[in-house]
Structures are given as C-alpha cells and as structure tokens.
Scaffold this motif. Sequence first.
Motif, PDB file in Angstrom:
ATOM      1  N   TYR A 246       0.822  -1.445  -0.202  1.00  0.00           N
ATOM      2  CA  TYR A 246       0.147  -0.209   0.071  1.00  0.00           C
ATOM      3  C   TYR A 246       1.010   1.384  -0.197  1.00  0.00           C
ATOM      4  CZ  TYR A 246      -3.279  -3.313   1.590  1.00  0.00           C
ATOM      5  OH  TYR A 246      -3.726  -4.414   1.815  1.00  0.00           O
ATOM      6  N   LEU A 247       0.581   2.217  -0.751  1.00  0.00           N
ATOM      7  CA  LEU A 247       1.214   3.439  -0.386  1.00  0.00           C
ATOM      8  C   LEU A 247      -0.165   4.343   0.021  1.00  0.00           C
ATOM      9  CD1 LEU A 247       3.280   5.249  -0.686  1.00  0.00           C
ATOM     10  CD2 LEU A 247       2.473   6.129  -2.457  1.00  0.00           C
ATOM     11  N   GLN A 248      -0.434   4.786   1.411  1.00  0.00           N
ATOM     12  CA  GLN A 248      -1.162   5.954   2.045  1.00  0.00           C
ATOM     13  C   GLN A 248      -0.557   7.485   1.778  1.00  0.00           C
ATOM     14  OE1 GLN A 248      -4.053   5.617   3.471  1.00  0.00           O
ATOM     15  NE2 GLN A 248      -4.327   8.129   3.315  1.00  0.00           N
ATOM     16  N   MET A 249      -1.349   7.938   0.967  1.00  0.00           N
ATOM     17  CA  MET A 249      -1.083   9.465   0.633  1.00  0.00           C
ATOM     18  C   MET A 249      -1.704  10.269   1.161  1.00  0.00           C
ATOM     19  SD  MET A 249       0.331   8.940  -3.251  1.00  0.00           S
ATOM     20  CE  MET A 249      -1.567   8.472  -4.107  1.00  0.00           C
ATOM     21  N   ASN A 250      -1.175  10.974   1.951  1.00  0.00           N
ATOM     22  CA  ASN A 250      -2.000  12.282   2.794  1.00  0.00           C
ATOM     23  C   ASN A 250      -1.194  13.815   2.320  1.00  0.00           C
ATOM     24  OD1 ASN A 250      -3.642  10.619   4.265  1.00  0.00           O
ATOM     25  ND2 ASN A 250      -1.479  10.463   5.892  1.00  0.00           N
ATOM     26  N   SER A 251      -2.201  15.054   2.448  1.00  0.00           N
ATOM     27  CA  SER A 251      -1.769  15.794   2.234  1.00  0.00           C
ATOM     28  C   SER A 251      -1.244  16.264   0.841  1.00  0.00           C
ATOM     29  CB  SER A 251      -0.502  16.256   3.293  1.00  0.00           C
ATOM     30  OG  SER A 251      -1.088  16.296   4.771  1.00  0.00           O
ATOM     31  N   LEU A 252      -2.189  15.937  -0.062  1.00  0.00           N
ATOM     32  CA  LEU A 252      -1.583  16.013  -1.304  1.00  0.00           C
ATOM     33  C   LEU A 252      -1.111  16.839  -1.841  1.00  0.00           C
ATOM     34  CD1 LEU A 252      -3.666  12.692  -2.610  1.00  0.00           C
ATOM     35  CD2 LEU A 252      -0.780  13.044  -2.561  1.00  0.00           C
ATOM     36  N   LYS A 253      -0.504  17.316  -2.826  1.00  0.00           N
ATOM     37  CA  LYS A 253      -0.006  18.864  -3.720  1.00  0.00           C
ATOM     38  C   LYS A 253      -0.721  18.355  -4.956  1.00  0.00           C
ATOM     39  CE  LYS A 253       3.563  19.973   0.394  1.00  0.00           C
ATOM     40  NZ  LYS A 253       4.835  19.486   0.551  1.00  0.00           N
ATOM     41  N   PRO A 254      -0.948  19.179  -5.240  1.00  0.00           N
ATOM     42  CA  PRO A 254      -0.991  19.339  -6.708  1.00  0.00           C
ATOM     43  C   PRO A 254       0.378  18.208  -7.714  1.00  0.00           C
ATOM     44  CG  PRO A 254      -1.833  21.402  -6.077  1.00  0.00           C
ATOM     45  CD  PRO A 254      -1.085  20.983  -4.864  1.00  0.00           C
ATOM     46  N   GLU A 255       1.682  18.426  -6.919  1.00  0.00           N
ATOM     47  CA  GLU A 255       3.301  18.574  -8.066  1.00  0.00           C
ATOM     48  C   GLU A 255       2.829  16.806  -7.708  1.00  0.00           C
ATOM     49  OE1 GLU A 255       2.339  21.073  -5.208  1.00  0.00           O
ATOM     50  OE2 GLU A 255       4.138  21.114  -4.088  1.00  0.00           O
ATOM     51  N   ASP A 256       2.214  16.404  -6.740  1.00  0.00           N
ATOM     52  CA  ASP A 256       2.354  14.900  -6.546  1.00  0.00           C
ATOM     53  C   ASP A 256       1.118  14.079  -7.660  1.00  0.00           C
ATOM     54  OD1 ASP A 256       1.756  16.002  -3.081  1.00  0.00           O
ATOM     55  OD2 ASP A 256       3.541  14.751  -3.865  1.00  0.00           O
ATOM     56  N   THR A 257       0.968  14.856  -8.372  1.00  0.00           N
ATOM     57  CA  THR A 257       0.314  14.330  -9.755  1.00  0.00           C
ATOM     58  C   THR A 257       1.236  13.449 -10.765  1.00  0.00           C
ATOM     59  OG1 THR A 257      -1.308  16.302  -9.546  1.00  0.00           O
ATOM     60  CG2 THR A 257      -1.383  14.970 -11.924  1.00  0.00           C
ATOM     61  N   ALA A 258       0.659  12.454 -10.579  1.00  0.00           N
ATOM     62  CA  ALA A 258       1.838  11.852 -11.766  1.00  0.00           C
ATOM     63  C   ALA A 258       1.046   9.896 -12.139  1.00  0.00           C
ATOM     64  CB  ALA A 258       2.683  11.485 -11.249  1.00  0.00           C
ATOM     65  N   VAL A 259       0.868   9.463 -12.965  1.00  0.00           N
ATOM     66  CA  VAL A 259       1.401   8.085 -12.614  1.00  0.00           C
ATOM     67  C   VAL A 259       1.605   7.529 -11.776  1.00  0.00           C
ATOM     68  CG1 VAL A 259       0.941   5.929 -13.829  1.00  0.00           C
ATOM     69  CG2 VAL A 259       0.626   8.077 -15.441  1.00  0.00           C
ATOM     70  N   TYR A 260       1.359   6.217 -11.170  1.00  0.00           N
ATOM     71  CA  TYR A 260       2.393   6.023  -9.865  1.00  0.00           C
ATOM     72  C   TYR A 260       2.209   4.232 -10.522  1.00  0.00           C
ATOM     73  CZ  TYR A 260       2.076   9.605  -6.812  1.00  0.00           C
ATOM     74  OH  TYR A 260       2.087  11.545  -6.337  1.00  0.00           O
ATOM     75  N   TYR A 261       3.528   3.723 -10.421  1.00  0.00           N
ATOM     76  CA  TYR A 261       3.619   2.580 -10.234  1.00  0.00           C
ATOM     77  C   TYR A 261       4.558   1.589  -9.618  1.00  0.00           C
ATOM     78  CZ  TYR A 261       4.071   4.443 -15.046  1.00  0.00           C
ATOM     79  OH  TYR A 261       3.615   5.243 -16.372  1.00  0.00           O
ATOM     80  N   CYS A 262       3.671   0.500  -9.294  1.00  0.00           N
ATOM     81  CA  CYS A 262       4.454  -0.560  -7.994  1.00  0.00           C
ATOM     82  C   CYS A 262       5.888  -1.031  -8.807  1.00  0.00           C
ATOM     83  CB  CYS A 262       3.261  -1.037  -7.122  1.00  0.00           C
ATOM     84  SG  CYS A 262       2.957  -2.466  -8.256  1.00  0.00           S
ATOM     85  N   ALA A 263       6.459  -2.061  -8.326  1.00  0.00           N
ATOM     86  CA  ALA A 263       7.869  -2.733  -9.026  1.00  0.00           C
ATOM     87  C   ALA A 263       7.764  -3.306  -7.498  1.00  0.00           C
ATOM     88  CB  ALA A 263       8.669  -1.222  -9.192  1.00  0.00           C
ATOM     89  N   ALA A 264       8.551  -4.997  -8.270  1.00  0.00           N
ATOM     90  CA  ALA A 264       8.833  -5.445  -7.678  1.00  0.00           C
ATOM     91  C   ALA A 264      10.360  -5.420  -7.869  1.00  0.00           C
ATOM     92  CB  ALA A 264       8.075  -6.942  -7.486  1.00  0.00           C
ATOM     93  N   ASP A 265      11.297  -6.519  -6.357  1.00  0.00           N
ATOM     94  CA  ASP A 265      12.634  -7.351  -6.677  1.00  0.00           C
ATOM     95  C   ASP A 265      13.294  -7.672  -5.508  1.00  0.00           C
ATOM     96  OD1 ASP A 265      14.482  -6.898  -9.546  1.00  0.00           O
ATOM     97  OD2 ASP A 265      15.876  -6.743  -7.223  1.00  0.00           O
TER      98      ASP A 265
END
Length: 122
Positions: A80-99
Amino acid sequence: QVQLVESGGGLVQAGGSLRLSCAASGPTFSRYTMAWFRRAPGKEREFVAAINWSGGTTYAEDSVKGRFTISRVNAKNTVYLQMNSLKPEDTAVYYCAADLLLSRVPRNYDYWGQGTQVTVSS
C-alpha cells in the motif's frame, strides 16, 4: 515471475488523501522488496518509497516524507501507499515495482505494474 496490479488512483483536491494498493500474484511475494515510483508529465520516473520483504525497513523520497506511508501485508500479497496532504505536484502515474534487492533506482526493478493515475487539483 511476479505480476503486479495497482489500484486506488483518482482525482482529489489538494490536502486530500488517497490510498494506492498493489496486488501481486505468485507464491513468493514475501521474498520481494516492493517500491512505488511515479512519473509526472514531461518528467522521468522517480522513486517515491520502498519497503523490504518483512516490512521492517522503509525508505521514502524527501518530498513525501511525513505525508506518504508505504506498508505491506504479506498474507494478502499486497503493498500500500497511503498518501496524505496531497499537493498538485504529486500528480503523476504511480507504479509499483518488485525486486529481490531494495533500491531507489528504477532500472534495478524487474517487475512493474501498469500504473494508476493520481491527479491532485489546486
């Protein structure tokens, strides 16, 4: 082989919250470091946060520290990624990755999800 599917993105006003989920397939999820990256329009993919196999060690990019929290539930094969106090500069496509190894470098990750869009309006 690990397959990753993100969910939870959407449109939110500045100051709001979202929780992203990444569901993994395969019986070896608990062996993998999991990470979140993001790509904003016109920018390169950047590291957001990572968590080791047990959940005992986490890292976060400076701009999200104190606002975003990464966590995992190995019994559910989910990170999970809990995102609080979001800002306009957080706008993006978010990807999860594994290694198998923990890294902040995108090219070091072997497995990627398809991404989920997060848009923060001002």
